[in-house]
Design a protein around this motif. Structure first.
Motif, PDB file in Angstrom:
ATOM      1  N   GLY A  36      28.933 -18.345  23.428  1.00  0.00           N
ATOM      2  CA  GLY A  36      27.804 -18.978  22.757  1.00  0.00           C
ATOM      3  C   GLY A  36      26.498 -18.238  22.975  1.00  0.00           C
ATOM      4  N   LYS A  37      25.420 -18.823  22.443  1.00  0.00           N
ATOM      5  CA  LYS A  37      24.090 -18.233  22.537  1.00  0.00           C
ATOM      6  C   LYS A  37      23.093 -19.329  22.912  1.00  0.00           C
ATOM      7  N   VAL A  38      21.990 -18.919  23.559  1.00  0.00           N
ATOM      8  CA  VAL A  38      20.896 -19.832  23.869  1.00  0.00           C
ATOM      9  C   VAL A  38      19.594 -19.076  23.652  1.00  0.00           C
ATOM     10  N   LYS A  39      18.625 -19.765  23.068  1.00  0.00           N
ATOM     11  CA  LYS A  39      17.329 -19.135  22.824  1.00  0.00           C
ATOM     12  C   LYS A  39      16.238 -20.184  22.982  1.00  0.00           C
ATOM     13  N   ALA A  40      15.019 -19.707  23.205  1.00  0.00           N
ATOM     14  CA  ALA A  40      13.853 -20.586  23.358  1.00  0.00           C
ATOM     15  C   ALA A  40      13.016 -20.530  22.091  1.00  0.00           C
ATOM     16  N   ASP A  41      12.376 -21.670  21.764  1.00  0.00           N
ATOM     17  CA  ASP A  41      11.540 -21.761  20.573  1.00  0.00           C
ATOM     18  C   ASP A  41      10.439 -22.777  20.842  1.00  0.00           C
ATOM     19  N   THR A  42       9.534 -22.896  19.898  1.00  0.00           N
ATOM     20  CA  THR A  42       8.460 -23.882  19.995  1.00  0.00           C
ATOM     21  C   THR A  42       8.963 -25.236  19.505  1.00  0.00           C
ATOM     22  N   ALA A  43       8.537 -26.296  20.169  1.00  0.00           N
ATOM     23  CA  ALA A  43       8.953 -27.645  19.768  1.00  0.00           C
ATOM     24  C   ALA A  43       8.513 -27.938  18.348  1.00  0.00           C
ATOM     25  N   TYR A  68       7.956 -29.537  33.685  1.00  0.00           N
ATOM     26  CA  TYR A  68       6.726 -29.257  32.950  1.00  0.00           C
ATOM     27  C   TYR A  68       6.340 -30.361  31.968  1.00  0.00           C
ATOM     28  N   SER A  69       7.201 -31.355  31.743  1.00  0.00           N
ATOM     29  CA  SER A  69       6.885 -32.431  30.795  1.00  0.00           C
ATOM     30  C   SER A  69       6.052 -33.527  31.478  1.00  0.00           C
ATOM     31  N   PRO A  70       5.138 -34.134  30.738  1.00  0.00           N
ATOM     32  CA  PRO A  70       4.429 -35.309  31.281  1.00  0.00           C
ATOM     33  C   PRO A  70       5.417 -36.439  31.535  1.00  0.00           C
ATOM     34  N   ILE A  71       5.116 -37.254  32.545  1.00  0.00           N
ATOM     35  CA  ILE A  71       6.039 -38.326  32.928  1.00  0.00           C
ATOM     36  C   ILE A  71       6.212 -39.341  31.800  1.00  0.00           C
ATOM     37  N   ASP A  72       5.149 -39.563  31.013  1.00  0.00           N
ATOM     38  CA  ASP A  72       5.233 -40.584  29.964  1.00  0.00           C
ATOM     39  C   ASP A  72       5.827 -40.067  28.664  1.00  0.00           C
ATOM     40  N   GLU A  73       6.206 -38.788  28.610  1.00  0.00           N
ATOM     41  CA  GLU A  73       6.814 -38.218  27.396  1.00  0.00           C
ATOM     42  C   GLU A  73       8.297 -37.952  27.651  1.00  0.00           C
ATOM     43  N   PRO A  74       9.189 -38.414  26.794  1.00  0.00           N
ATOM     44  CA  PRO A  74      10.626 -38.219  27.043  1.00  0.00           C
ATOM     45  C   PRO A  74      11.072 -36.792  26.694  1.00  0.00           C
ATOM     46  N   VAL A  75      12.176 -36.372  27.305  1.00  0.00           N
ATOM     47  CA  VAL A  75      12.875 -35.126  26.939  1.00  0.00           C
ATOM     48  C   VAL A  75      13.963 -35.507  25.939  1.00  0.00           C
ATOM     49  N   THR A  76      13.961 -34.835  24.791  1.00  0.00           N
ATOM     50  CA  THR A  76      14.871 -35.195  23.699  1.00  0.00           C
ATOM     51  C   THR A  76      16.047 -34.222  23.640  1.00  0.00           C
ATOM     52  N   ILE A  77      17.256 -34.764  23.512  1.00  0.00           N
ATOM     53  CA  ILE A  77      18.476 -33.944  23.354  1.00  0.00           C
ATOM     54  C   ILE A  77      19.171 -34.392  22.074  1.00  0.00           C
ATOM     55  N   THR A  78      19.508 -33.429  21.210  1.00  0.00           N
ATOM     56  CA  THR A  78      20.282 -33.715  19.997  1.00  0.00           C
ATOM     57  C   THR A  78      21.501 -32.799  19.958  1.00  0.00           C
ATOM     58  N   GLY A  94       5.096 -28.992  17.683  1.00  0.00           N
ATOM     59  CA  GLY A  94       4.043 -27.997  17.887  1.00  0.00           C
ATOM     60  C   GLY A  94       3.569 -27.917  19.308  1.00  0.00           C
ATOM     61  N   SER A  95       3.916 -28.906  20.144  1.00  0.00           N
ATOM     62  CA  SER A  95       3.497 -28.923  21.543  1.00  0.00           C
ATOM     63  C   SER A  95       4.740 -29.062  22.404  1.00  0.00           C
ATOM     64  N   GLY A  96       4.994 -28.063  23.236  1.00  0.00           N
ATOM     65  CA  GLY A  96       6.160 -28.091  24.095  1.00  0.00           C
ATOM     66  C   GLY A  96       7.151 -26.997  23.754  1.00  0.00           C
ATOM     67  N   SER A  97       8.296 -27.038  24.412  1.00  0.00           N
ATOM     68  CA  SER A  97       9.345 -26.017  24.249  1.00  0.00           C
ATOM     69  C   SER A  97      10.612 -26.656  23.700  1.00  0.00           C
ATOM     70  N   GLU A 104      14.363 -30.564  23.824  1.00  0.00           N
ATOM     71  CA  GLU A 104      12.942 -30.410  23.487  1.00  0.00           C
ATOM     72  C   GLU A 104      12.091 -31.224  24.465  1.00  0.00           C
ATOM     73  N   ASP A 105      11.024 -30.582  24.965  1.00  0.00           N
ATOM     74  CA  ASP A 105      10.090 -31.278  25.861  1.00  0.00           C
ATOM     75  C   ASP A 105       8.698 -31.252  25.254  1.00  0.00           C
ATOM     76  N   HIS A 106       7.754 -31.891  25.957  1.00  0.00           N
ATOM     77  CA  HIS A 106       6.375 -31.991  25.467  1.00  0.00           C
ATOM     78  C   HIS A 106       5.404 -31.357  26.453  1.00  0.00           C
ATOM     79  N   GLY A 107       5.876 -30.308  27.137  1.00  0.00           N
ATOM     80  CA  GLY A 107       5.026 -29.611  28.088  1.00  0.00           C
ATOM     81  C   GLY A 107       4.085 -28.642  27.405  1.00  0.00           C
ATOM     82  N   PRO A 108       3.498 -27.750  28.177  1.00  0.00           N
ATOM     83  CA  PRO A 108       2.532 -26.795  27.607  1.00  0.00           C
ATOM     84  C   PRO A 108       3.180 -25.751  26.701  1.00  0.00           C
ATOM     85  N   GLY A 109       4.512 -25.601  26.762  1.00  0.00           N
ATOM     86  CA  GLY A 109       5.195 -24.659  25.874  1.00  0.00           C
ATOM     87  C   GLY A 109       5.223 -23.247  26.416  1.00  0.00           C
TER      88      GLY A 109
END
Length: 889
Positions: free
Chosen positions: A858-865, A788-798, A868-871, A811-816
């Motif tokens: 452990g636990k996993v949950k979804a949130d807004t990036a 779901y992320s645009p090709i020119d936007e990176p996926v960030t892992i911390t 403000g744009s993405g997941s 974190e991605d920069h898709g539609p969320g």
């Protein structure tokens, strides 16, 4: 209270059913030894054996009679068990051998016999009860004087207290009582001819039971007992078939006992009274808060044990006095008849009426039956210990010391205070003595204070004469106040002790109940029960749980149980009865075993090891143990109901999963298969018409769709393992960077154009985890982000450390994902179809991810990036203790 005919019929049916369960019991009963009970039993057994039945002789006592010895010929006789007792080898009935042989019928003589110490059971009728439970028919013999409820009547007739008795309840379960009779004069002739006893035994028998009037009375008692048994069976049959219409108001008999006297005779009379009237009966003791010595506690336990043996309910009441406590109980339980002892005259308190007189004057519509022991029986009634007849000896010494101190204080203050005020010093001494040791030492202290005040503080001094009228009044005032305050202080003390004991009992229950509210595991429940009882009773406590033919002890013992103790635990669990010390079964053990039952089935055994100097389990401790065990059973049932509910829920979810899986397989797996089949068919049919590039494109399509199909199948296998709980964790120490690096490499193979930016905190601790499973969970999130992320936007892992947690954010920069859908995306087969465009997705990836993360705690949950744009997906994994983490090398 009217009896419902339907209930009466149901009770009769239940009693009839209980009689026919297990083995059948036939008792050959006679008036005295020598009437031919054993011979009649052997003849009846021979007839049964001639019908083809398997018959064995467990134990027959011939007493040297040749006739009895001849009747044993042709029978299979089980060997006896040899027991060493006081450096002697004695033989006893071998219960284990009888259970192992398991014949259709076994003969065991002398039902009332007491077994040799070291046997499994204390009494032979308990051995026979175990045989009956195993489904073995039993023939046995007994004399009428050994029936427990007739013990006092036999004493009146013969002057002999029979020590070996059989509970009436056990005799009632017999399917048949066979009366073996011989005229008393013929029996005396047999005794004289040496056909009953030999030598000294014969002369001893003549002095006891073998007298014409005694034998005649015993013969009548035996006849009545057998006839009564036949009448009861007929009545049960009639009630079971609803033929009886004699439904009257049912009475209740209450037997009041005391711990200061032997009231076992009252209990036996109560049994006879209830049996004749066909009414239920209750044995009650009133605890007024007085201190009880070991003798009184042992007497009370013996009385309650006899009452339960004879089929009575038992209850303990607490209150300031017997009459004030028992009257509300009588009204509440609608008691019709009260049986009470006559008691003894109170020489020191002649104004106090006996308890039976107070019951008669109460105005309640009850029948009061009073029993007065005869002079002959008074020899066998155990009165209170002489040392306690006037209270505790220490009370009188304490009172004397208080009077001496009060005299010294009064003499010291006599220069400043008048004699009327000095009286209060002595009154204070009387009150202290009453609070500490009771009424009688307080009255003694009051009398001693009177004499001391007269001797030291009234004119003429140091004599017992009084000259002034004021001093006479002061002395009388002192004596009256002392006599009144002493008993009053004693009553306050008793009520305080009762209140203290009740508060202790309530606090223990409250604390235990509070701990039970947060328990959801059976092993934790067992540890809590053992800990609470150990604290309350000040003795080691353990709970033995049997699962899959294995036992687990909580908390663990320092050393294994000895063979005797293990046999006691096994017997207690198998028979749902108390065993070990303070019982009649395997009582040589130092432990006491209590069965823990749910739905009339043993689920565990409670083990307690009381102090060696303790001679009896008090009724308060018994009630505490029963209450705690019942609370534990309630929680155990709740835990199992919850487990069954969870299992049922899982089963329903699995059925739903199967349905959804079929729907998904029919739809989602068909697409890659169709693409692969179409490409392969094009290569086959249009082989010569295709260009080299077309061939490459078709082959890439086949490879791409086959990999897609492989991922679908892998996801299905993962979900199957998670759903069935067969997912096994093979943990090892692994860096977070290695797991994420492997997931990035897999993602690069599928999405070569997607850029992944990874940032890690320095000195991040190692994880103790199954690396492949964590990688799969993280990869599923990365794959979802890449779609779901645009090709020119990176996926960030911390990755960083947050206290005792390792926190990984993707974190991605898709539609969320809309906030209301952020939890639903982890549901099976759920796919966001509006915010994110639905692409090749089965909706299993995130569900698998949550399952694998949860398997690691452990636990996993979804949130807004954050932008403000993405997941943004947040993974939290527990970190081990710092001292357990190895140094990174």
């Amino acid at each position: 209270m009217a009896v419902d005919p339907r209930n009466q019929k149901a009770d009769a049916l239940l009693k009839s059913l209980q009689q026919h369960q297990g083995g059948q019991l036939k008792i050959f009963i006679g008036a005295a030894p020598g009437v031919g009970k054993t011979c009649a039993m052997l003849n009846a057994a021979r007839e049964y054996m001639q019908q083809g039945a398997s018959v064995k002789i467990g134990l027959i006592e011939t007493h040297g009679r040749a006739e009895t010895q001849r009747l044993l010929e042709g029978f299979d006789i089980l060997p006896r068990r040899e027991i060493s007792y006081h450096d002697q080898q004695l033989s006893e009935f071998d219960l284990d051998a009888a259970l192992a042989a398991k014949p259709q019928l076994i003969l065991v003589d002398e039902l009332a016999h007491t077994n040799i110490p070291g046997s499994r059971h204390k009494r032979r009728y308990q051995d026979i009860a175990e045989l009956l439970e195993a489904g073995i028919d039993v023939y046995t013999t007994m004399n009428v004087q050994h029936i427990a409820s007739l013990n006092d009547l036999v004493l009146q007739i013969s002057g002999v207290r029979v020590k070996e008795t059989v509970p009436d309840q056990f005799i009632d379960r017999a399917q048949q009582l066979v009366f073996v009779d011989l005229a008393p004069n013929h029996l005396l002739d047999r005794l004289a001819q040496g056909q009953v006893y030999l030598g000294d035994y014969a002369e001893q028998a003549i002095q006891q039971f073998f007298q014409l009037e005694t034998l005649t009375a015993l013969r009548e008692m035996a006849m009545k007992r057998v006839i009564g048994h036949v009448d009861d069976q007929l009545k049960n049959e009639q009630e079971a078939k609803a033929r009886s219409n004699d439904y009257l108001i049912q009475d209740k008999v209450l037997v009041l006992i005391s711990n200061r006297r032997d009231h076992e005779h009252l209990i036996r009379i109560g049994r006879q009274m209830a049996e004749k009237r066909h009414t239920p009966w209750i044995v009650v003791w009133v605890d007024t808060g007085k201190i009880h010595n070991q003798l009184e506690q042992k007497r009370l336990q013996s009385a309650f044990a006899l009452a339960k043996e004879l089929g009575a309910e038992t209850d303990t009441l607490r209150g300031p006095s017997s009459i004030q406590t028992i009257l509300p109980y009588i009204s509440e339980h609608r008691i019709n008849t009260v049986l009470v002892g006559a008691g003894t005259k109170r020489r020191l308190q002649p104004w106090r009426k006996p308890l039976y007189q107070q019951l008669i004057n109460s105005g309640l519509p009850i029948e009061v039956s009073v029993w007065q022991a005869s002079k002959r029986q008074h020899k066998y009634v155990t009165e209170a210990a002489p040392s306690l007849a006037f209270g505790q000896k220490m009370g009188y010494l304490f009172g004397s010391l208080l009077v001496a101190v009060a005299s010294a204080v009064a003499l010291a203050l006599s220069s400043w205070l008048q004699s009327g005020n000095l009286v209060l010093v002595y009154v204070l001494a009387v009150v202290f003595c009453g609070l500490k040791y009771g009424a009688r030492p307080a009255i003694f202290t009051a009398l001693l204070s009177f004499l001391s005040f007269n001797f030291f503080l009234t004119d003429p001094y140091y004599t017992f004469f009084v000259n002034k009228n004021d001093d006479i009044a002061t002395l009388l005032f002192l004596f009256v106040i002392g006599v009144v305050c002493g008993p009053a202080a004693s009553r306050i003390r008793q009520q305080f002790l009762l209140l203290k004991e009740a508060n202790r009992y309530t606090e223990l229950q409250r604390d235990f109940a509070q701990q039970l509210t947060v328990i959801n595991q059976a092993d934790e429940l067992c540890l809590t029960l053992a800990g609470q009882l150990q604290q309350a009773l000040d003795c080691p406590a353990h709970v033995v749980v049997f699962e899959h033919h294995q036992q687990q002890i909580s908390p663990r013992l320092g050393q294994p149980l000895q063979s005797l103790d293990q046999a006691m635990v096994d017997w207690c669990y198998a028979h749902n009865q108390m065993a070990g010390r303070f019982s009649d079964t395997l009582n040589a053990s130092d432990w006491t075993a209590f069965p823990i039952q749910a739905d009339n089935k043993s689920i565990a055994v409670l083990l307690l090891k009381f102090a060696k100097e303790q001679q009896v389990i008090t009724e308060q401790d018994n009630n505490l143990i029963r209450t705690f065990v019942q609370q534990m059973v309630n929680v155990w049932q709740r835990i199992h109901l919850n487990n069954e509910l969870e299992a049922s829920t899982r089963k329903a979810e699995m059925e739903q999963l199967r349905s959804a899986l079929l729907a998904s397989v029919s739809h989602d797996l068909r697409s890659p298969l169709s693409a692969m089949m179409g490409s392969a068919e094009s290569l086959k049919v249009l082989d010569k018409q295709l260009s080299a590039q077309d061939r490459v494109d078709l082959l890439e399509t086949i490879i791409h769709e086959s990999r897609r199909l492989d991922r679908y199948i892998e996801n299905l296998l993962d979900m199957t393992r998670l759903g069935h709980g067969t997912l096994k964790l093979e943990r090892d120490w692994v860096p977070v960077a290695d797991i994420i690096g492997s997931a990035k490499q897999r993602l690069k193979y599928l999405f070569p154009d997607i850029e992944v930016d990874y940032q890690e905190q320095k000195n991040l601790p190692l994880l103790y985890a199954h690396a492949a499973l964590l990688e799969q969970g993280i990869f599923n999130i990365l794959e979802n982000a890449a779609k779901y992320s645009p090709i020119d936007e990176p996926v960030t892992i911390t990755a960083n450390q947050d206290g005792r947690l390792c926190r990984i954010e993707i974190e991605d920069h898709g539609p969320g994902i809309a906030e209301e859908l952020q939890e639903k995306v982890f549901d099976m087969f759920y796919v966001v179809a509006d915010g994110d465009n639905k692409r090749h997705n089965t909706g299993m990836g995130l569900a698998i991810c949550r399952g694998m993360i949860a398997a690691h705690g452990g636990k996993v949950k979804a949130d807004t990036a954050r932008s403000g744009s993405g997941s943004r997906f947040i993974i939290e994994l527990p970190l081990p203790d710092p001292q357990d983490i190895p140094v990174r090398g």
